[in-house]
Enzyme design. Structure first.
Site, PDB file in Angstrom:
ATOM      1  CB  CYS A  58     -51.848  78.004   6.469  1.00 32.88           C
ATOM      2  SG  CYS A  58     -52.749  77.198   7.809  1.00 32.88           S
ATOM      3  CG  LEU A  96     -57.401  75.305  13.526  1.00 30.87           C
ATOM      4  CD1 LEU A  96     -56.901  76.338  12.521  1.00 30.87           C
ATOM      5  CD2 LEU A  96     -58.904  75.415  13.723  1.00 30.87           C
ATOM      6  CB  ALA A 120     -55.967  79.365  16.560  1.00 31.71           C
ATOM      7  CB  CYS A 173     -47.240  71.775   8.882  1.00 30.78           C
ATOM      8  SG  CYS A 173     -48.686  72.222   7.888  1.00 30.78           S
ATOM      9  CB  SER A 184     -50.528  75.026  16.835  1.00 31.41           C
ATOM     10  OG  SER A 184     -49.491  75.429  17.716  1.00 31.41           O
ATOM     11  N   GLY A 185     -50.889  73.347  19.694  1.00 29.76           N
ATOM     12  CA  GLY A 185     -50.189  72.344  20.488  1.00 29.76           C
ATOM     13  C   GLY A 185     -48.769  72.756  20.813  1.00 29.76           C
ATOM     14  CB  VAL A 195     -44.228  76.913  23.716  1.00 30.82           C
ATOM     15  CG1 VAL A 195     -43.362  77.499  22.616  1.00 30.82           C
ATOM     16  CG2 VAL A 195     -44.077  77.715  25.006  1.00 30.82           C
ATOM     17  CG  ASP A 196     -44.666  80.722  20.014  1.00 31.16           C
ATOM     18  OD1 ASP A 196     -44.055  81.163  21.005  1.00 31.16           O
ATOM     19  OD2 ASP A 196     -44.101  80.448  18.940  1.00 31.16           O
TER      20      ASP A 196
END
Length: 360
Positions: A101, A32, A6, A193, A8-9, A11-12
């Site tokens: 989430c 997602l 997954a 978010c 998210s865009g 760094v992690d």
């Protein structure tokens, strides 16, 4: 293993996907798309899941050398996270949408779809550790995210991977730069978010409409001011009360209670916020169900203080007795129990109170 990363865009998640690929797993990246209007852009470190984040995730997948897809999940996110968020505030509770989430989207909808497609596990960039099926805190306590993962059941943890739990955030950023990932210095998203401007009260007002009511003194019942909607307040809040008169002792007042039925907000002194008994409902036993009282450490909000406690399982709920009082505990948040750095489980806070002392 064949794993779904997954992405998210940020760094992690990019470094987590890279580590999974470097470990020899067959990795596919997925972003997602949770926003119904993905043309919106991030506002600094606020918000996520925008078109900008999708592009950052795609570029990171290209550098890593893994396939990449975008899954449209705005409907599921809107129903299970955003609508739940609004309904909880309308009921006078304070929800944690990140926790919801993880529960409903990343480790229910996404994991279910991944397993149906033949993947063995889902890998994410959460800062937490897995030892077998034991969920543990990250070595970077300041970035630890085990609290928001404590809603996961053992069968879900069996198909989860958290590669970052043994690294600090600083180490993750250095590794991203070394790998040539363009998100190495991208700021972390924070706050909620789906409210990128940070105006939670304004968001709720648009969703629920204005509902004027009174702000009253919890001890005397005296009306001290007015509000445009009780849903805009949370337990322990001090700022933004706009009270018409100061307290007799000159000390600030805090929100002590929110009553959606009466549409009132009750305020009082800081010491009235102290509680030492928390009742949690809908428990999730991450590390094996227990039926007898046990000693543990309780955490009552993400990145919040921890409290030594005695937990008493009571059917479908917990009674958590804190050894030292906590201040400003809000219904709707999670109480997460630990033994050392191991998560025992979580429950949704239903109520909190100052227990009546037993006469000697």
């Amino acid at each position: 293993m064949r794993v779904l990363a997954a992405m998210s865009g940020g760094v992690d998640s990019a470094v987590a996907a890279a580590r999974a690929a470097e470990a020899g797993h067959d990795v596919t990246g997925v972003h997602l798309a949770l926003s119904p209007s993905p043309q919106q852009h991030r506002l600094g470190a606020r918000g996520c899941c925008t078109v900008e984040d999708s592009r950052d995730a795609a570029r990171a997948a290209d550098v890593i050398g893994i396939p990449f897809y975008v899954w449209a999940m705005a409907d599921e996110f809107g129903r299970d996270v955003v609508d739940d968020f609004v309904a909880e505030y309308a009921a006078g509770r304070t929800p944690n949408p990140c926790l919801r989430c993880n529960e409903k989207i990343k480790f229910e909808a996404v994991l279910d779809r991944a397993l149906a497609l033949g993947f063995d596990a889902v890998v994410t960039g959460h800062h937490a550790r897995l030892s077998g099926l034991e969920l543990r805190r990250s070595v970077d306590f300041g970035k630890d995210q085990s609290y928001v993962l404590a809603v996961l059941r053992p069968d879900q943890l069996a198909h989860a991977m958290f590669p970052l739990g043994d690294s600090t955030k600083a180490e993750v950023r250095l590794e991203a730069a070394r790998r040539g990932l363009g998100v190495a210095e991208k700021p972390d998203s924070h706050d909620i978010c789906f409210i990128p401007d940070g105006d939670t009260a304004g968001f709720l007002r648009k969703s629920l409409g204005e509902a004027p009511g009174d702000i009253v003194d919890a001890e005397t019942g005296e009306v001290l001011g007015s509000h445009e909607g009780a849903y805009a307040y949370t337990i322990g809040q001090r700022r933004g009360l706009k009270l018409g008169r100061p307290a007799a002792d000159g000390k600030p007042r805090y929100v002590l209670d929110i009553s959606p039925v009466e549409n009132t907000v009750r305020v009082g002194p800081a010491e009235a916020l102290d509680v030492d008994e928390v009742v949690g409902v809908r428990p999730v036993w991450t590390n094996g169900e227990r039926t007898e009282p046990f000693e543990c450490v309780a955490q009552l909000r993400a990145h919040g203080q921890t409290f030594p406690a005695t937990a008493v399982p009571d059917g479908g709920r917990w009674v958590v007795r804190l050894h030292t009082p906590a201040r400003g505990v809000a219904a709707g948040q999670a109480v997460v129990l630990y033994e050392g750095d191991v998560v025992i489980g979580s429950a949704t806070i239903d109520s909190a109170r100052k227990a009546v002392a037993t006469p000697a």
